[in-house]
Design a protein around this motif. Structure first.
Motif, PDB file in Angstrom:
ATOM      1  N   HIS A  27      19.524   0.491 -14.839  1.00  0.00           N
ATOM      2  CA  HIS A  27      19.258   1.291 -16.083  1.00  0.00           C
ATOM      3  C   HIS A  27      17.975   0.697 -16.435  1.00  0.00           C
ATOM      4  O   HIS A  27      16.804   1.402 -16.570  1.00  0.00           O
ATOM      5  CB  HIS A  27      20.195   1.072 -17.209  1.00  0.00           C
ATOM      6  CG  HIS A  27      19.618   1.468 -18.480  1.00  0.00           C
ATOM      7  ND1 HIS A  27      19.268   2.908 -18.883  1.00  0.00           N
ATOM      8  CD2 HIS A  27      19.297   1.233 -19.669  1.00  0.00           C
ATOM      9  CE1 HIS A  27      18.862   3.013 -19.883  1.00  0.00           C
ATOM     10  NE2 HIS A  27      18.765   1.929 -20.536  1.00  0.00           N
ATOM     11  N   THR A  28      17.783  -0.770 -16.321  1.00  0.00           N
ATOM     12  CA  THR A  28      16.550  -1.092 -16.823  1.00  0.00           C
ATOM     13  C   THR A  28      15.517  -1.242 -15.718  1.00  0.00           C
ATOM     14  O   THR A  28      14.400  -1.028 -16.181  1.00  0.00           O
ATOM     15  CB  THR A  28      16.968  -3.062 -16.704  1.00  0.00           C
ATOM     16  OG1 THR A  28      17.887  -3.203 -17.765  1.00  0.00           O
ATOM     17  CG2 THR A  28      15.718  -3.691 -17.271  1.00  0.00           C
ATOM     18  N   ALA A  29      15.967  -1.062 -14.392  1.00  0.00           N
ATOM     19  CA  ALA A  29      14.772  -0.710 -13.359  1.00  0.00           C
ATOM     20  C   ALA A  29      14.185   0.670 -13.690  1.00  0.00           C
ATOM     21  O   ALA A  29      12.961   0.715 -13.393  1.00  0.00           O
ATOM     22  CB  ALA A  29      15.498  -0.820 -12.065  1.00  0.00           C
ATOM     23  N   ALA A  30      15.191   1.485 -13.827  1.00  0.00           N
ATOM     24  CA  ALA A  30      14.811   3.004 -13.985  1.00  0.00           C
ATOM     25  C   ALA A  30      13.820   3.107 -15.243  1.00  0.00           C
ATOM     26  O   ALA A  30      12.816   3.724 -15.259  1.00  0.00           O
ATOM     27  CB  ALA A  30      16.087   3.718 -14.253  1.00  0.00           C
ATOM     28  N   MET A  34       9.719   3.973 -14.974  1.00  0.00           N
ATOM     29  CA  MET A  34       9.291   5.154 -15.839  1.00  0.00           C
ATOM     30  C   MET A  34       8.356   4.570 -16.711  1.00  0.00           C
ATOM     31  O   MET A  34       7.247   5.403 -16.748  1.00  0.00           O
ATOM     32  CB  MET A  34      10.265   6.028 -16.446  1.00  0.00           C
ATOM     33  CG  MET A  34      11.278   6.751 -15.585  1.00  0.00           C
ATOM     34  SD  MET A  34      10.697   7.950 -14.405  1.00  0.00           S
ATOM     35  CE  MET A  34      10.362   9.436 -15.568  1.00  0.00           C
ATOM     36  N   GLN A  35       8.369   3.672 -17.343  1.00  0.00           N
ATOM     37  CA  GLN A  35       7.296   3.192 -18.445  1.00  0.00           C
ATOM     38  C   GLN A  35       5.959   3.003 -17.562  1.00  0.00           C
ATOM     39  O   GLN A  35       4.906   2.996 -18.273  1.00  0.00           O
ATOM     40  CB  GLN A  35       7.765   2.016 -19.236  1.00  0.00           C
ATOM     41  CG  GLN A  35       8.909   2.214 -20.265  1.00  0.00           C
ATOM     42  CD  GLN A  35       9.606   1.027 -20.766  1.00  0.00           C
ATOM     43  OE1 GLN A  35       9.608   0.082 -20.254  1.00  0.00           O
ATOM     44  NE2 GLN A  35      10.020   1.395 -22.052  1.00  0.00           N
ATOM     45  N   ALA A  36       6.163   2.316 -16.540  1.00  0.00           N
ATOM     46  CA  ALA A  36       4.764   2.068 -15.689  1.00  0.00           C
ATOM     47  C   ALA A  36       4.385   3.133 -15.037  1.00  0.00           C
ATOM     48  O   ALA A  36       3.261   3.019 -14.368  1.00  0.00           O
ATOM     49  CB  ALA A  36       5.269   1.144 -14.295  1.00  0.00           C
ATOM     50  N   GLY A  37       4.905   4.551 -15.163  1.00  0.00           N
ATOM     51  CA  GLY A  37       4.314   5.686 -14.558  1.00  0.00           C
ATOM     52  C   GLY A  37       4.364   5.773 -12.890  1.00  0.00           C
ATOM     53  O   GLY A  37       3.731   6.409 -12.472  1.00  0.00           O
ATOM     54  N   LEU A  54      16.806  11.516 -12.513  1.00  0.00           N
ATOM     55  CA  LEU A  54      15.951  10.437 -13.068  1.00  0.00           C
ATOM     56  C   LEU A  54      15.183  10.978 -14.387  1.00  0.00           C
ATOM     57  O   LEU A  54      14.997  10.515 -15.579  1.00  0.00           O
ATOM     58  CB  LEU A  54      14.914   9.961 -12.075  1.00  0.00           C
ATOM     59  CG  LEU A  54      13.804   8.853 -12.599  1.00  0.00           C
ATOM     60  CD1 LEU A  54      14.504   7.630 -13.121  1.00  0.00           C
ATOM     61  CD2 LEU A  54      12.905   8.537 -11.457  1.00  0.00           C
ATOM     62  N   GLU A  55      14.563  12.519 -14.224  1.00  0.00           N
ATOM     63  CA  GLU A  55      13.971  13.080 -15.343  1.00  0.00           C
ATOM     64  C   GLU A  55      14.895  13.219 -16.426  1.00  0.00           C
ATOM     65  O   GLU A  55      14.473  12.963 -17.585  1.00  0.00           O
ATOM     66  CB  GLU A  55      13.536  14.180 -14.733  1.00  0.00           C
ATOM     67  CG  GLU A  55      12.263  14.169 -13.955  1.00  0.00           C
ATOM     68  CD  GLU A  55      11.675  15.599 -13.427  1.00  0.00           C
ATOM     69  OE1 GLU A  55      12.664  16.476 -13.154  1.00  0.00           O
ATOM     70  OE2 GLU A  55      10.631  15.829 -13.520  1.00  0.00           O
ATOM     71  N   ALA A  56      16.091  13.699 -16.146  1.00  0.00           N
ATOM     72  CA  ALA A  56      17.229  13.947 -17.174  1.00  0.00           C
ATOM     73  C   ALA A  56      17.391  12.824 -17.996  1.00  0.00           C
ATOM     74  O   ALA A  56      17.489  12.536 -19.292  1.00  0.00           O
ATOM     75  CB  ALA A  56      18.421  14.516 -16.844  1.00  0.00           C
ATOM     76  N   ASN A  57      17.591  11.613 -17.362  1.00  0.00           N
ATOM     77  CA  ASN A  57      18.157  10.291 -18.092  1.00  0.00           C
ATOM     78  C   ASN A  57      16.980   9.223 -18.574  1.00  0.00           C
ATOM     79  O   ASN A  57      17.300   8.571 -19.513  1.00  0.00           O
ATOM     80  CB  ASN A  57      19.090   9.429 -17.351  1.00  0.00           C
ATOM     81  CG  ASN A  57      20.392  10.203 -16.977  1.00  0.00           C
ATOM     82  OD1 ASN A  57      20.863  10.772 -17.904  1.00  0.00           O
ATOM     83  ND2 ASN A  57      20.708  10.530 -15.758  1.00  0.00           N
ATOM     84  N   TYR A  58      15.682   9.255 -17.818  1.00  0.00           N
ATOM     85  CA  TYR A  58      14.569   8.450 -18.068  1.00  0.00           C
ATOM     86  C   TYR A  58      13.392   8.863 -18.286  1.00  0.00           C
ATOM     87  O   TYR A  58      12.356   8.369 -18.669  1.00  0.00           O
ATOM     88  CB  TYR A  58      14.880   7.618 -16.994  1.00  0.00           C
ATOM     89  CG  TYR A  58      15.999   6.752 -16.862  1.00  0.00           C
ATOM     90  CD1 TYR A  58      16.521   5.708 -17.603  1.00  0.00           C
ATOM     91  CD2 TYR A  58      16.899   7.179 -15.782  1.00  0.00           C
ATOM     92  CE1 TYR A  58      17.765   5.157 -17.288  1.00  0.00           C
ATOM     93  CE2 TYR A  58      17.960   6.697 -15.481  1.00  0.00           C
ATOM     94  CZ  TYR A  58      18.564   5.356 -16.245  1.00  0.00           C
ATOM     95  OH  TYR A  58      19.513   4.752 -16.243  1.00  0.00           O
ATOM     96  N   HIS A  61      11.028   8.096 -21.052  1.00  0.00           N
ATOM     97  CA  HIS A  61      10.004   6.776 -21.162  1.00  0.00           C
ATOM     98  C   HIS A  61       9.085   6.893 -20.185  1.00  0.00           C
ATOM     99  O   HIS A  61       7.996   6.018 -20.194  1.00  0.00           O
ATOM    100  CB  HIS A  61      11.078   5.676 -20.284  1.00  0.00           C
ATOM    101  CG  HIS A  61      12.345   5.362 -21.003  1.00  0.00           C
ATOM    102  ND1 HIS A  61      12.182   4.592 -22.113  1.00  0.00           N
ATOM    103  CD2 HIS A  61      13.523   5.497 -20.902  1.00  0.00           C
ATOM    104  CE1 HIS A  61      13.326   4.327 -22.664  1.00  0.00           C
ATOM    105  NE2 HIS A  61      14.307   5.035 -21.797  1.00  0.00           N
ATOM    106  N   HIS A  62       8.598   8.017 -19.592  1.00  0.00           N
ATOM    107  CA  HIS A  62       7.555   8.134 -18.775  1.00  0.00           C
ATOM    108  C   HIS A  62       6.144   8.390 -19.511  1.00  0.00           C
ATOM    109  O   HIS A  62       6.048   8.966 -20.771  1.00  0.00           O
ATOM    110  CB  HIS A  62       7.416   9.370 -17.757  1.00  0.00           C
ATOM    111  CG  HIS A  62       6.486   9.304 -16.648  1.00  0.00           C
ATOM    112  ND1 HIS A  62       5.298   9.761 -16.765  1.00  0.00           N
ATOM    113  CD2 HIS A  62       6.541   9.024 -15.519  1.00  0.00           C
ATOM    114  CE1 HIS A  62       4.678   9.653 -15.679  1.00  0.00           C
ATOM    115  NE2 HIS A  62       5.412   9.017 -14.787  1.00  0.00           N
ATOM    116  N   PRO A  63       5.022   7.612 -19.569  1.00  0.00           N
ATOM    117  CA  PRO A  63       3.703   7.858 -20.286  1.00  0.00           C
ATOM    118  C   PRO A  63       3.251   9.411 -20.468  1.00  0.00           C
ATOM    119  O   PRO A  63       2.611   9.597 -21.678  1.00  0.00           O
ATOM    120  CB  PRO A  63       2.949   6.857 -19.492  1.00  0.00           C
ATOM    121  CG  PRO A  63       3.349   6.042 -18.690  1.00  0.00           C
ATOM    122  CD  PRO A  63       4.798   6.861 -18.346  1.00  0.00           C
TER     123      PRO A  63
END
Length: 77
Positions: A27-30, A34-37, A54-58, A61-63
């Motif tokens: 979870h932390t890695a995902a 995502m935060q790093a783009g 990935l898109e549904a759950n995280y 967090h994407h920029p």
């Protein structure tokens, strides 16, 4: 305790911890990817999940998440 015994015991404990905490580490890695783009395909390959998962759950967090909506409200006068 001898070095070899300590090393073996450490590895056994590390495997136990990863089994117990593996989900939270993933979870932390995902989240951080995502935060790093990072490109979605690259992230999913590393995480071992589908782009949809990935898109549904995280995805939030994407920029780029809701970038278009933010631009609409940001450009209002």
């Amino acid at each position: 305790m001898r070095r070899r015994q300590f090393s073996r015991k450490f590895k056994v404990e590390a495997v136990k911890l990863l089994r117990e905490r593996g989900v939270s580490l993933r979870h932390t890695a995902a989240t951080r990817l995502m935060q790093a783009g990072v490109d979605l395909w690259e992230a999913t390959g590393w995480l071992g999940m589908t782009v949809e998962q990935l898109e549904a759950n995280y995805g939030h967090h994407h920029p780029d998440f809701q970038e278009e909506a933010a631009e609409v409200f940001g450009n209002r006068r």
